[in-house]
Write a protein that holds these residues in place. Sequence first.
Motif, PDB file in Angstrom:
ATOM      1  N   SER A 184       0.833  -1.200   0.000  1.00 17.74           N
ATOM      2  CA  SER A 184       0.000   0.000   0.000  1.00 17.74           C
ATOM      3  C   SER A 184       0.871   1.255   0.000  1.00 17.74           C
ATOM      4  CB  SER A 184      -0.935  -0.006   1.210  1.00 17.74           C
ATOM      5  OG  SER A 184      -0.195  -0.096   2.400  1.00 17.74           O
ATOM      6  N   LYS A 185       0.244   2.389  -0.201  1.00 20.26           N
ATOM      7  CA  LYS A 185       0.951   3.667  -0.268  1.00 20.26           C
ATOM      8  C   LYS A 185       1.469   4.101   1.106  1.00 20.26           C
ATOM      9  CE  LYS A 185      -1.373   5.460  -4.414  1.00 20.26           C
ATOM     10  NZ  LYS A 185      -2.137   6.611  -4.983  1.00 20.26           N
ATOM     11  N   MET A 186       2.137   5.246   1.133  1.00 20.89           N
ATOM     12  CA  MET A 186       2.819   5.697   2.349  1.00 20.89           C
ATOM     13  C   MET A 186       1.857   6.091   3.465  1.00 20.89           C
ATOM     14  SD  MET A 186       5.757   5.984   3.626  1.00 20.89           S
ATOM     15  CE  MET A 186       5.798   6.210   5.404  1.00 20.89           C
ATOM     16  N   PHE A 187       0.757   6.771   3.119  1.00 18.38           N
ATOM     17  CA  PHE A 187      -0.119   7.292   4.175  1.00 18.38           C
ATOM     18  C   PHE A 187      -1.587   6.895   4.012  1.00 18.38           C
ATOM     19  CE2 PHE A 187       3.442  10.397   3.893  1.00 18.38           C
ATOM     20  CZ  PHE A 187       4.012  10.127   5.137  1.00 18.38           C
ATOM     21  N   CYS A 188      -1.862   5.947   3.098  1.00 18.00           N
ATOM     22  CA  CYS A 188      -3.254   5.477   2.940  1.00 18.00           C
ATOM     23  C   CYS A 188      -3.221   4.010   2.511  1.00 18.00           C
ATOM     24  CB  CYS A 188      -3.994   6.328   1.900  1.00 18.00           C
ATOM     25  SG  CYS A 188      -3.286   6.267   0.249  1.00 18.00           S
ATOM     26  N   GLY A 189      -4.407   3.421   2.359  1.00 20.47           N
ATOM     27  CA  GLY A 189      -4.472   1.995   2.044  1.00 20.47           C
ATOM     28  C   GLY A 189      -4.497   1.688   0.553  1.00 20.47           C
ATOM     29  N   CYS A 190      -4.393   2.698  -0.304  1.00 20.32           N
ATOM     30  CA  CYS A 190      -4.414   2.450  -1.750  1.00 20.32           C
ATOM     31  C   CYS A 190      -3.232   1.580  -2.169  1.00 20.32           C
ATOM     32  CB  CYS A 190      -4.326   3.762  -2.521  1.00 20.32           C
ATOM     33  SG  CYS A 190      -5.758   4.811  -2.322  1.00 20.32           S
ATOM     34  N   SER A 191      -3.455   0.749  -3.191  1.00 20.10           N
ATOM     35  CA  SER A 191      -2.380  -0.101  -3.683  1.00 20.10           C
ATOM     36  C   SER A 191      -1.260   0.758  -4.284  1.00 20.10           C
ATOM     37  CB  SER A 191      -2.911  -1.062  -4.743  1.00 20.10           C
ATOM     38  OG  SER A 191      -1.833  -1.616  -5.461  1.00 20.10           O
ATOM     39  N   HIS A 220      -6.086   4.222  -8.476  1.00 22.39           N
ATOM     40  CA  HIS A 220      -5.523   3.896  -7.162  1.00 22.39           C
ATOM     41  C   HIS A 220      -5.509   5.158  -6.301  1.00 22.39           C
ATOM     42  CE1 HIS A 220      -3.149   0.035  -8.422  1.00 22.39           C
ATOM     43  NE2 HIS A 220      -4.313   0.132  -9.047  1.00 22.39           N
ATOM     44  N   THR A 221      -6.678   5.671  -5.990  1.00 28.92           N
ATOM     45  CA  THR A 221      -6.716   6.925  -5.240  1.00 28.92           C
ATOM     46  C   THR A 221      -7.793   6.897  -4.157  1.00 28.92           C
ATOM     47  OG1 THR A 221      -8.244   7.841  -6.860  1.00 28.92           O
ATOM     48  CG2 THR A 221      -5.927   8.364  -7.172  1.00 28.92           C
ATOM     49  N   CYS A 222      -7.623   7.793  -3.182  1.00 32.37           N
ATOM     50  CA  CYS A 222      -8.597   7.940  -2.101  1.00 32.37           C
ATOM     51  C   CYS A 222      -8.464   9.386  -1.589  1.00 32.37           C
ATOM     52  CB  CYS A 222      -8.311   6.924  -0.995  1.00 32.37           C
ATOM     53  SG  CYS A 222      -6.872   7.338  -0.001  1.00 32.37           S
ATOM     54  N   PRO A 223      -9.303   9.810  -0.648  1.00 33.78           N
ATOM     55  CA  PRO A 223      -9.210  11.199  -0.170  1.00 33.78           C
ATOM     56  C   PRO A 223      -7.814  11.571   0.351  1.00 33.78           C
ATOM     57  CG  PRO A 223     -11.277  10.231   0.544  1.00 33.78           C
ATOM     58  CD  PRO A 223     -10.486   9.113  -0.101  1.00 33.78           C
ATOM     59  N   VAL A 224      -7.085  10.601   0.947  1.00 35.87           N
ATOM     60  CA  VAL A 224      -5.753  10.935   1.500  1.00 35.87           C
ATOM     61  C   VAL A 224      -4.770  11.259   0.374  1.00 35.87           C
ATOM     62  CG1 VAL A 224      -3.770  10.057   2.811  1.00 35.87           C
ATOM     63  CG2 VAL A 224      -6.100   9.583   3.596  1.00 35.87           C
ATOM     64  N   CYS A 225      -4.650  10.359  -0.618  1.00 29.95           N
ATOM     65  CA  CYS A 225      -3.628  10.600  -1.644  1.00 29.95           C
ATOM     66  C   CYS A 225      -4.099  11.578  -2.722  1.00 29.95           C
ATOM     67  CB  CYS A 225      -3.086   9.297  -2.226  1.00 29.95           C
ATOM     68  SG  CYS A 225      -4.307   8.203  -2.927  1.00 29.95           S
ATOM     69  N   LEU A 226      -5.382  11.954  -2.655  1.00 31.33           N
ATOM     70  CA  LEU A 226      -5.853  13.036  -3.530  1.00 31.33           C
ATOM     71  C   LEU A 226      -5.735  14.379  -2.811  1.00 31.33           C
ATOM     72  CD1 LEU A 226      -9.054  11.469  -5.140  1.00 31.33           C
ATOM     73  CD2 LEU A 226      -6.941  12.093  -6.322  1.00 31.33           C
TER      74      LEU A 226
HETATM   75 ZN   LIG Z   1      -4.989   6.711  -1.287  1.00 35.33          ZN
END
Ligand SMILES: [Zn+2]
Length: 446
Positions: free
Chosen positions: A31-38, A49-55
């Motif tokens: 997963s990414k550095m600060f969220c659960g995205c692959s 591969h995005t979510c509110p954290v990495c966006l």
């Molecule tokens: Zn994310």
Amino acid sequence: MRQHTIFIKKHLMNHKVIIGLEVHVELKTKSKMFCGCSAEYFGEKPNSHTCPVCLGLPGALPVPNQQAIEWCVQIGQALNCTIPPFSKFDRKNYFYPDLPKGYQISQYDEPFCLGGHIEINGKKFGITRVHMEEDTGKLLHEGKSSLIDFNRSGVPLVEIVTEPDFDNASDVKAYLQKLQQIIRYLRVSDADMEKGQMRLEPNISVSLDVNAKDLPNYKVEVKNINSFGFVEKAINFEIERQLEILKSGKTPAQETRGWDEAKNATVSQRIKEEANDYRYFPEPDIPPIRWTKEQIAELKSRIPELPDAKLARFQKEFALSQYDAEILTREIELADYFEEAVEIPKSKATPKQIANLIINKKINTDEVLPARLVEEIISSGKTEELNVDELRSIIKKILTENPQIAKDFAKGKTSVVQFAIGQVMYIIKKKIDINIVRQLILEELK
Ligand SMILES: [Zn+2]
């Protein structure tokens, strides 16, 4: 030619080259550095591969990836760094479309790893720091529009910064190759430069004072180079370009440049920011990290055998030449393959035979299992024995049918041996070692 050599020598003695390096390595965490995205985004549909954290959406909170932090520390340990007991994340503020938050989470004054080195052929190159940060999104330019893909946004990124310890491009290349090898041995990244998993940024400055103790008052950084060859070219280009400016009495600008493959030249990108332009401050959403001595020791104990140690052990344990051991340990996969083949129970093949087959025949280790390789060595050994017996009987037959050969040979006419070899080769119609045939003929003639 000779004059040319002398010219270069004089030319080199006139100035001092100072090079430092920043290398970014993407970690292959799930997963990414600060969220659960692959974090496995390569070749995936943009923004899948995005979510509110990495966006970088307002109110989204980062949760650090433990695996990434541990790997960052292990990279530092493998590079002989000290791991301070206290560390924290900071915000590096700048605006760019691929950075939706307006800042990058990075580390400023208290990184995970400090003060290491890499040693190559007796030369030590200092490593200032190894720190953890997040990757940015990617801009795609299509015609007049620019599109943004945030799949890469937030992928764990480790930055390895050296001291300004290099004075030529070939040492830089050797260092980078070693660094890539160590990263791959640690299995924390494939460090594939074509996929952007390892990005190289040399900074170069030149002084006309060979004995200068202080660094020049400028440096030129060449950003995001994706091959060792281009780094070498960019450094050599910069040395010449800066020398020309210095010799005209001016100082080269402190700037960021890029390597233009088509022009075979570096090109100016922007005038370099200073650290204070980034308005660093501690990341308020992530508490500082504190390590116990035991935790640091435990991480170190999990570091696998590194390239230098493996090279030495292969030479000692398997009686391999330095050359063979170097080839076998260059890639961790090949080293593992070799050891697996050597350890096959009741294998009659010697480590040397296995090494020879892997190196000379360039075995495709993805397709040929180690067990199959050993089988091949053993069965080829058997056919060779068989051939020798076969050869002997052929030679005996030829000598019986041509008694003149032995008579002439007894008279000292050694050219008849060549005739006999020709006869043998004619009968067997196979490519074999002529020296063996000659030896067997001589044995029969004695
Ligand atoms: Zn994310």
